[in-house]
Scaffold this motif. Structure first.
Motif: not given
Lengths: 375, 293
Positions: A238-239, A253, A296
């Protein structure tokens, strides 16, 4: 067994031996390449998720592990042993089917005992094991029922108990929660995790639901067109998505195309007359060239007044507001004409919202908030 | 109201075309043989009323049938031939239905059509065709003599073997179609699951495919067995004069001996004997529907 290392991460240990290893595996059906020269290691006790759109090859990978398909090229090893010539009924691998594939003519107990009766196990042991599995999935009172007398959630648990009864080294779960409604699915995700933790069995789950993968998995492999694009923990994926495909597949995103320069911090120029942005290089090695900034929505702040002390601030106009109860997502048109999503947690009551459609607003984010990608 | 009318139509149909004729035949079976026209007594006389008619009826004909081993034997031989033919249809039809169900999806409509194709020709003509194949100088004997497999022509025509061949040939589609229907809707993943849990291909067939196709086996068997018991045309054309299936006995009583009362009683007894398998069949169908399969 030492329980001192709190973090479960065998993939990070240099001397850890994988339970399953795909070694340059290719599978083609006629002219269609379902799995393309794919290598990956999966470790004992892992809850490994294969995530991707339909047709990406994730189900084929699972079926090769179960023994229903044979790799066209390359080898799959389980505990160091090549699986190629082992038929499905000889592999220490069991599968929970997407359709559950419960035997309609057998009771719940007989379904669970089906695999045990085909092993060397003695009759009393089979009864005891079946009882144990019924207890595990809390279906003791339903042992004598036929599958068609059960609800969807109960059938799912019977399928799980049946596939776990033989204590496989590896349990394959093919879209196990796909047929359940959302509430039940979320609840069952936690049950699955608890069962996996208590048994210590290695689980491999195939899903197209990124939330499900994020919730249950120790590691996620994001797949596309027969290849694994990225394998990492949910947080990592995710990061730090390695490219736009992964960033886009997991969650929402904003992707901003830019030209980067600089050594310590990247300076991103987006075009003539547009305000340059700043971003830390993160895991990329510094170097000039075209790249993309993935941002994000929840890491972008919206404010009416110009923000102070942040590295990036852009002015824009609210085009759309998506209110989803706990969150509000603002779609803001920035100077380049691109729409950027910014998400806020609704701490205040809806009536107190100060921003509305067409309002000029400021978007701001820290230089470390986004992640740079070269692909 | 409209719904009642709609339901009334099949009931009316059954009343006129089944129940009333059934009652007439039943009444004849309780009458006595007489040199009259029609050849039985009593007959309904409006002056004397219904009760006078009923009081003259008796079960004499039934007692006669049970006392004569001819009828019992005809009945038993019908059951035997029907049972043999049902088993043969099952043995032939199961592999065919299985192959059809496992064939590529795009071929399946064609295969189903091929099974039904014989119905496009009259049943009677197809049975006559078998005479041409089975008789002493028929196709089969000519071919076998030509290949040298036999020296003397086989005497199949006018035997029970010919009757069985005819029944099996005629009723095979009634076995294949329900079997195919159950096998076709079986989920392939069930077999994969069985293999995954330790079954070989063969044991997966025995423990999964076979029990799950049981409704089809039962339906197909009844669809062959029930009409085969009462079959008349096939034993008459292929079985010759020695054959004594119940349907043929009935025909002989009715047309040759003009003994309507015995013929009716035989028909009643045949129906009574078939009610048991018919009720079993109905119950099985109902159970299937309830199971939602």
């Amino acid at each position: 067994m030492s329980q001192t290392s709190a973090v479960f991460a065998p993939w990070a240990e240099a001397d850890a031996k994988p339970l399953i290893s795909f070694d340059r595996v290719t599978k083609s059906f006629g002219g269609f390449i379902a799995v393309d020269d794919l290598s990956v290691d999966i470790y004992e006790r892992e809850f490994f998720a294969l995530l991707g759109p339909s047709g990406c090859g994730k189900t084929t990978m699972m079926r090769m592990l179960a023994g229903f398909e044979t790799p066209t090229e390359g080898e799959i090893r389980l505990g160091g042993e090549v699986l190629r010539d082992q038929p499905p009924n000889a592999r220490p691998v069991n599968m929970m089917f997407q359709s559950y594939a419960l035997f309609p003519h057998l009771s719940v107990a007989d379904n669970i005992a089906f695999g045990l009766k085909r092993s060397q196990m003695s009759k009393p042991d089979i009864t005891a094991r079946t009882e144990q599995m019924l207890e595990l999935v809390q279906l003791k009172d339903f042992a004598k029922r036929k599958p068609h007398q059960l609800s969807g959630g109960q059938r799912q648990r019977v399928a799980l108990a049946r596939s776990l009864a033989k204590s496989p080294k590896l349990l394959l779960l093919d879209e196990p929660l796909g047929a359940l409604d959302k509430k039940l699915r979320q609840q069952t995700q936690f049950e699955l995790m608890n069962i996996q933790e208590s048994l210590g069995t290695t689980f491999m789950i195939v899903t197209h639901d990124q939330e499900e993968a994020m919730t249950v998995a120790s590691r996620i492999a994001v797949m596309d067109k027969g290849k694994i694009i990225q394998v990492a923990t949910p947080g990592e994926i995710y990061e730090y998505p390695i490219n736009r495909y992964v960033a886009d597949f997991i969650g929402d995103v904003n992707v901003i195309e830019a030209h980067a320069t600089g050594t310590d911090t990247a300076t991103l120029t987006r075009g003539e007359g547009l305000k340059p942005l700043e971003a830390s290089w993160g895991r990329l090695t510094a170097g000039d060239g075209k790249l993309w900034l993935a941002l994000r929505p929840e890491k972008v702040q919206v404010s009416v007044d110009a923000p102070q002390g942040t590295s990036n601030a852009l002015q824009g106009k609210v085009i759309d507001i998506a209110y989803s109860g706990n969150l509000t997502t603002y779609h803001v048109e920035i100077d380049s004409g691109q729409i950027v999503m910014a998400q806020e947690v609704n701490r205040r009551h809806l009536a107190d919202r100060s921003i509305t459609w067409e309002d000029p607003v400021w978007l701001s984010w820290d230089k470390g908030a986004g992640v740079l990608m070269r692909g | 109201m409209g719904r009642r009318v709609l339901i009334a139509i099949p009931f009316l149909w059954l009343l006129i075309l089944f129940l009333i004729p059934f009652l007439i035949v039943f009444k004849i079976s309780l009458s006595d043989y007489a040199l009259a026209r029609p050849p039985y007594l009593p007959q309904y006389n409006p002056d004397e009323g219904l009760w006078a008619l009923i009081s003259q009826l008796d079960f004499e004909t039934y007692a006669f049938i049970f006392s004569d081993s001819l009828y019992i034997n005809a009945y038993l031989s019908s059951l035997q031939i029907a049972a043999i033919c049902t088993l043969a249809c099952l043995a032939l039809g199961y592999p065919m239905a299985y192959a059809m169900a496992r064939a590529p999806k795009r071929w399946q409509p064609l295969l189903v059509m091929l099974v039904i194709l014989p119905f496009w020709t009259s049943f009677l003509i197809r049975v006559y065709a078998w005479i041409g194949i089975l008789k002493t100088e028929g196709l089969l004997n000519v071919f076998l003599l030509w290949t040298g497999a036999i020296a003397e022509p086989l005497a199949i025509y006018n035997t029970n073997i010919a009757v069985c061949i005819g029944i099996i040939y005629t009723y095979l589609p009634f076995m294949i179609l329900p079997l195919y229907a159950t096998l076709e809707r079986m989920d392939d993943s069930l077999l994969e699951a069985a293999e995954d849990l330790g079954c070989s291909r063969l044991s997966a067939f025995w423990s999964i495919t076979l029990p799950l196709s049981l409704p089809g086996i039962i339906a197909g068997s009844f669809l062959v067995f029930i009409p085969a018991v009462g079959e008349f045309v096939i034993p008459d054309l292929l079985g010759g004069s020695s054959n004594l299936m119940i349907g043929k006995t009935l025909w002989v009583e009715f047309f040759n001996n003009r003994d309507w009362t015995v013929a009716s009683a035989v028909a009643m007894l045949m129906l009574a004997g078939l009610i048991i398998p018919i009720v079993l069949f109905q119950r099985q169908q109902e159970r299937d529907r309830e199971a939602g399969r």
